[in-house]
Design a protein around this motif. Structure first.
Motif, PDB file in Angstrom:
ATOM      1  N   GLU A 280      45.905  57.338  34.861  1.00 28.30           N
ATOM      2  CA  GLU A 280      47.237  56.937  33.887  1.00 28.30           C
ATOM      3  C   GLU A 280      47.508  58.197  33.194  1.00 28.30           C
ATOM      4  O   GLU A 280      48.596  58.218  32.546  1.00 28.30           O
ATOM      5  CB  GLU A 280      47.204  55.742  33.623  1.00 28.30           C
ATOM      6  CG  GLU A 280      46.712  54.278  34.099  1.00 28.30           C
ATOM      7  CD  GLU A 280      47.092  53.372  33.435  1.00 28.30           C
ATOM      8  OE1 GLU A 280      46.546  53.337  31.967  1.00 28.30           O
ATOM      9  OE2 GLU A 280      46.872  52.829  34.589  1.00 28.30           O
ATOM     10  N   SER A 281      46.437  58.531  32.470  1.00 33.98           N
ATOM     11  CA  SER A 281      46.779  60.189  31.708  1.00 33.98           C
ATOM     12  C   SER A 281      47.644  60.951  32.387  1.00 33.98           C
ATOM     13  O   SER A 281      48.132  61.377  31.693  1.00 33.98           O
ATOM     14  CB  SER A 281      45.289  59.973  31.231  1.00 33.98           C
ATOM     15  OG  SER A 281      44.785  61.066  32.043  1.00 33.98           O
ATOM     16  N   VAL A 282      47.257  61.232  34.050  1.00 31.16           N
ATOM     17  CA  VAL A 282      48.012  62.383  34.298  1.00 31.16           C
ATOM     18  C   VAL A 282      49.517  62.161  34.462  1.00 31.16           C
ATOM     19  O   VAL A 282      50.467  62.389  34.327  1.00 31.16           O
ATOM     20  CB  VAL A 282      47.394  62.771  35.481  1.00 31.16           C
ATOM     21  CG1 VAL A 282      48.382  63.837  36.915  1.00 31.16           C
ATOM     22  CG2 VAL A 282      45.969  63.671  35.767  1.00 31.16           C
TER      23      VAL A 282
ATOM     24  N   CYS B 255      52.772  63.115  33.158  1.00 33.33           N
ATOM     25  CA  CYS B 255      54.187  63.591  34.089  1.00 33.33           C
ATOM     26  C   CYS B 255      55.326  62.856  33.752  1.00 33.33           C
ATOM     27  O   CYS B 255      56.471  63.787  33.847  1.00 33.33           O
ATOM     28  CB  CYS B 255      53.789  62.646  35.649  1.00 33.33           C
ATOM     29  SG  CYS B 255      52.815  63.822  36.329  1.00 33.33           S
ATOM     30  N   MET B 256      55.677  62.270  32.917  1.00 36.42           N
ATOM     31  CA  MET B 256      56.159  61.582  32.311  1.00 36.42           C
ATOM     32  C   MET B 256      56.871  62.608  30.835  1.00 36.42           C
ATOM     33  O   MET B 256      58.246  62.708  30.590  1.00 36.42           O
ATOM     34  CB  MET B 256      56.007  59.755  30.998  1.00 36.42           C
ATOM     35  CG  MET B 256      55.685  59.083  32.781  1.00 36.42           C
ATOM     36  SD  MET B 256      54.949  57.449  32.229  1.00 36.42           S
ATOM     37  CE  MET B 256      56.493  57.188  31.000  1.00 36.42           C
ATOM     38  N   HIS B 257      55.491  63.108  30.322  1.00 34.85           N
ATOM     39  CA  HIS B 257      56.009  64.021  28.801  1.00 34.85           C
ATOM     40  C   HIS B 257      57.125  65.281  29.536  1.00 34.85           C
ATOM     41  O   HIS B 257      57.872  66.060  29.306  1.00 34.85           O
ATOM     42  CB  HIS B 257      54.699  64.542  28.738  1.00 34.85           C
ATOM     43  CG  HIS B 257      54.509  65.613  27.147  1.00 34.85           C
ATOM     44  ND1 HIS B 257      55.569  64.518  25.988  1.00 34.85           N
ATOM     45  CD2 HIS B 257      55.214  67.022  27.102  1.00 34.85           C
ATOM     46  CE1 HIS B 257      55.670  66.177  25.376  1.00 34.85           C
ATOM     47  NE2 HIS B 257      54.730  67.695  25.980  1.00 34.85           N
ATOM     48  N   GLU B 258      57.157  65.993  30.807  1.00 28.65           N
ATOM     49  CA  GLU B 258      56.809  66.698  31.110  1.00 28.65           C
ATOM     50  C   GLU B 258      58.751  66.747  32.081  1.00 28.65           C
ATOM     51  O   GLU B 258      59.103  67.723  32.514  1.00 28.65           O
ATOM     52  CB  GLU B 258      56.196  67.336  32.756  1.00 28.65           C
ATOM     53  CG  GLU B 258      55.118  67.951  32.061  1.00 28.65           C
ATOM     54  CD  GLU B 258      54.804  69.117  30.660  1.00 28.65           C
ATOM     55  OE1 GLU B 258      56.183  69.974  30.830  1.00 28.65           O
ATOM     56  OE2 GLU B 258      54.227  69.268  29.929  1.00 28.65           O
TER      57      GLU B 258
ATOM     58  N   ARG C  15      61.830  59.464  35.382  1.00 29.79           N
ATOM     59  CA  ARG C  15      63.293  58.837  35.413  1.00 29.79           C
ATOM     60  C   ARG C  15      63.585  57.718  34.793  1.00 29.79           C
ATOM     61  O   ARG C  15      63.814  57.297  33.835  1.00 29.79           O
ATOM     62  CB  ARG C  15      64.253  59.301  35.988  1.00 29.79           C
ATOM     63  CG  ARG C  15      65.379  58.930  35.278  1.00 29.79           C
ATOM     64  CD  ARG C  15      66.679  59.520  37.007  1.00 29.79           C
ATOM     65  NE  ARG C  15      68.087  59.057  35.851  1.00 29.79           N
ATOM     66  CZ  ARG C  15      69.312  59.482  36.833  1.00 29.79           C
ATOM     67  NH1 ARG C  15      69.220  59.785  38.591  1.00 29.79           N
ATOM     68  NH2 ARG C  15      70.195  59.040  36.733  1.00 29.79           N
ATOM     69  N   GLY C  16      62.704  56.707  36.287  1.00 27.05           N
ATOM     70  CA  GLY C  16      62.351  55.493  35.775  1.00 27.05           C
ATOM     71  C   GLY C  16      63.066  54.759  36.293  1.00 27.05           C
ATOM     72  O   GLY C  16      63.841  53.137  36.667  1.00 27.05           O
TER      73      GLY C  16
ATOM     74  N   GLY D 212      59.488  62.740  43.290  1.00 23.03           N
ATOM     75  CA  GLY D 212      58.042  62.500  43.917  1.00 23.03           C
ATOM     76  C   GLY D 212      56.694  61.929  43.501  1.00 23.03           C
ATOM     77  O   GLY D 212      55.505  61.667  43.639  1.00 23.03           O
ATOM     78  N   VAL D 213      57.057  61.744  42.238  1.00 25.12           N
ATOM     79  CA  VAL D 213      55.630  61.532  41.546  1.00 25.12           C
ATOM     80  C   VAL D 213      55.250  59.978  41.836  1.00 25.12           C
ATOM     81  O   VAL D 213      56.020  58.540  41.365  1.00 25.12           O
ATOM     82  CB  VAL D 213      55.717  62.072  39.862  1.00 25.12           C
ATOM     83  CG1 VAL D 213      54.421  61.117  39.306  1.00 25.12           C
ATOM     84  CG2 VAL D 213      55.800  62.870  39.285  1.00 25.12           C
ATOM     85  N   ILE D 214      53.875  59.929  41.630  1.00 22.93           N
ATOM     86  CA  ILE D 214      53.578  58.287  42.289  1.00 22.93           C
ATOM     87  C   ILE D 214      53.074  57.894  40.426  1.00 22.93           C
ATOM     88  O   ILE D 214      52.119  58.260  40.167  1.00 22.93           O
ATOM     89  CB  ILE D 214      51.835  58.926  42.325  1.00 22.93           C
ATOM     90  CG1 ILE D 214      51.676  59.939  43.756  1.00 22.93           C
ATOM     91  CG2 ILE D 214      51.763  57.349  42.960  1.00 22.93           C
ATOM     92  CD1 ILE D 214      50.578  59.900  44.529  1.00 22.93           C
TER      93      ILE D 214
END
Length: 471
Positions: A133-135, A139-142, A146-147, A244-246
């Motif tokens: 979850e920290s990773v 990914c969200m910060h970068e 998009r969600g 494509g982020v998990i």
């Protein structure tokens, strides 16, 4: 002459050991190395504080959790599955030492100590979920998440279990923990007790599996198309379609109903922990069953970009239920000849909701209408009248059918390949085609670590310099 020849060849450093030397690991790691890109976005600063309650204050000092996690990231990133081999590789490889924050003189943990820490203290702490979850937050910060749209799928991974060493499922239900059972067997017995707390062996709450492994009983006996059966788990991925982020991963036995239910767990968890809820969810036909579509449409307000699981079509040339018109205002179907099919033709002394155990409502035509119909042989040649079973979730199925005709749906079908590519990468590059850990918790740990590494590699390659060395 020999002495003269030796004097001509000479020796560059002399025979005495150097008392001092200067060696900087950072100078010897290529700027384009994959681990440099990963290290740029990998932060474990909060991990030690979160794991503090799980440390022992007596006995031999524990392994630094950050060191253990960094070593595991290396192992999963480069397909080094053996813990003994991983410790040897970290000892010898300069890039691995640099990534693990180890200097040349720093010792590498012994593989047995490494295993005890990995499988003991940290398993109870949910450390791998914290790291994943920290990773994901990074990914969200970068801007890689998009969600707006998610895709879901599952892939079967072989368990660490010999396919020849199994017993019938009914026999396994009688197992009891005598204090000598392995962790995987204890977990299986505990799961059975939760499923059947009364201990009723004669009427278990669910049918037992065909075959149960003696070493990893939670693994599901399954078979791929055209291949032999084996014991396996499923890794379930929920990915964001932007890059494509998990966004979540869940381990289940390789059983389709469990895979579908895992989707609800993952979507709810991502919404609860990160405030992300997709506008559309993409999946294959396995996720197009009526209860799942109803959950998406009615409970979550998500557009199901999923093919509808529909087995009502007939292949014998007779009329399928799709050729009958549904009229919601009068709660009835109309056949091609204009006759009505209703659910209230039978009267009951006690009023009923008319919903069957299969969550359907039966609509029947009039016996008189069918007997006089010229198309009876084409409609219901083997029954006195035509009947249609309508799912209580049919409204949600209709929504999915309407979406299937839109350009957005066709785009979603193309984007769904991103999750399939992740599974190919998981098995071919990360070499996770067979588990090393046993039990559902072991599968969960391995799948979380692999998904974490895939997200780290995705960040490193998308956000770092283009000359990043692939590895």
């Amino acid at each position: 002459m020999a002495a003269e020849g030796e004097q001509m060849m000479g020796q560059s450093g002399g025979t005495q050991d150097r008392l001092f030397y200067s060696f900087n690991l950072d100078d010897h790691i290529p700027q384009g190395h994959l681990l440099r890109g990963i290290d740029r976005y990998f932060d474990l600063g909060d991990l030690r504080q979160q794991l503090a309650p799980f440390y022992s204050h007596t006995g031999r000092p524990s392994i630094d959790p950050e060191l253990m996690i960094r070593m595991l990231v290396i192992g999963y990133c480069f397909g080094t599955r053996s813990e003994r081999q991983l410790c040897e590789e970290v000892h010898l490889n300069l890039a691995y030492r640099w990534f693990c924050r180890l200097d040349l003189e720093d010792p590498v943990p012994d593989h047995s100590t490494f295993s005890k820490n990995r499988h003991g203290r940290f398993r109870q702490s949910d450390a791998f979920r914290l790291v994943f979850e920290s990773v994901l937050r990074r990914c969200m910060h970068e801007g890689l998440v998009r969600g707006e749209g998610f895709a879901v799928d599952a892939s079967v991974i072989k368990a660490d279990a010999n396919r020849a060493r199994g017993v019938p499922g009914a026999e396994a239900r009688k197992w009891r923990d005598d204090g000598t059972s392995t962790r995987a067997v204890r977990e299986y017995i505990e799961a059975l007790q939760l499923e059947n707390p009364a201990g009723d062996d004669e009427q278990p709450p669910s049918s037992p599996p065909k075959k149960v492994s003696l070493t990893d009983p939670a693994a599901q006996w399954t078979a791929a198309s055209g291949g032999p059966a084996f014991f396996a788990y499923s890794t379930n991925y929920l990915i964001d379609l932007e890059a494509g982020v998990i966004v979540d991963v869940e381990a289940t036995p390789a059983l389709r109903p469990r895979e579908v239910e895992a989707t609800k767990t993952m979507v709810d968890r991502v919404e609860r922990r990160f405030g992300l809820k997709p506008g559309r969810l993409v999946g294959d036909m396995a996720y197009g069953i009526a209860p799942m579509l109803s959950w998406m449409v009615k409970d979550k307000g998500i557009k199901p970009h999923v093919p509808v699981w529909d087995k009502t079509g007939r292949k014998d040339g007779t009329l399928s239920s799709s050729e009958f018109q549904w009229i919601a205002q009068s709660n009835e179907y109309r056949c091609p000849e204009g006759h009505a099919l209703r659910c209230d033709r039978r009267t009951f002394t006690v009023e009923r909701d008319r919903v069957t155990r299969a969550d359907t409502v039966i609509y029947r035509a009039s016996h008189h209408d069918c007997a006089q119909c010229s198309r009876k042989q084409q409609c219901c040649p083997n029954t006195p009248m035509r009947k249609i079973a309508r799912s209580v979730h049919e409204d949600a199925r209709d929504v999915a059918r309407q979406l299937a005709d839109t350009p957005e749906y066709r785009q979603s079908r193309r984007e769904r390949k991103k999750v399939e590519m992740l599974f190919a990468h998981l098995k071919r590059i990360l070499k996770l085609d067979r588990l090393r850990l046993r039990g559902l918790t072991g599968a969960r740990d391995e799948f979380l670590l692999a998904a974490t590494v895939q997200n780290l590699r995705r960040m490193a390659k998308r956000l770092s310099s283009p000359e990043l060395v692939p590895a």
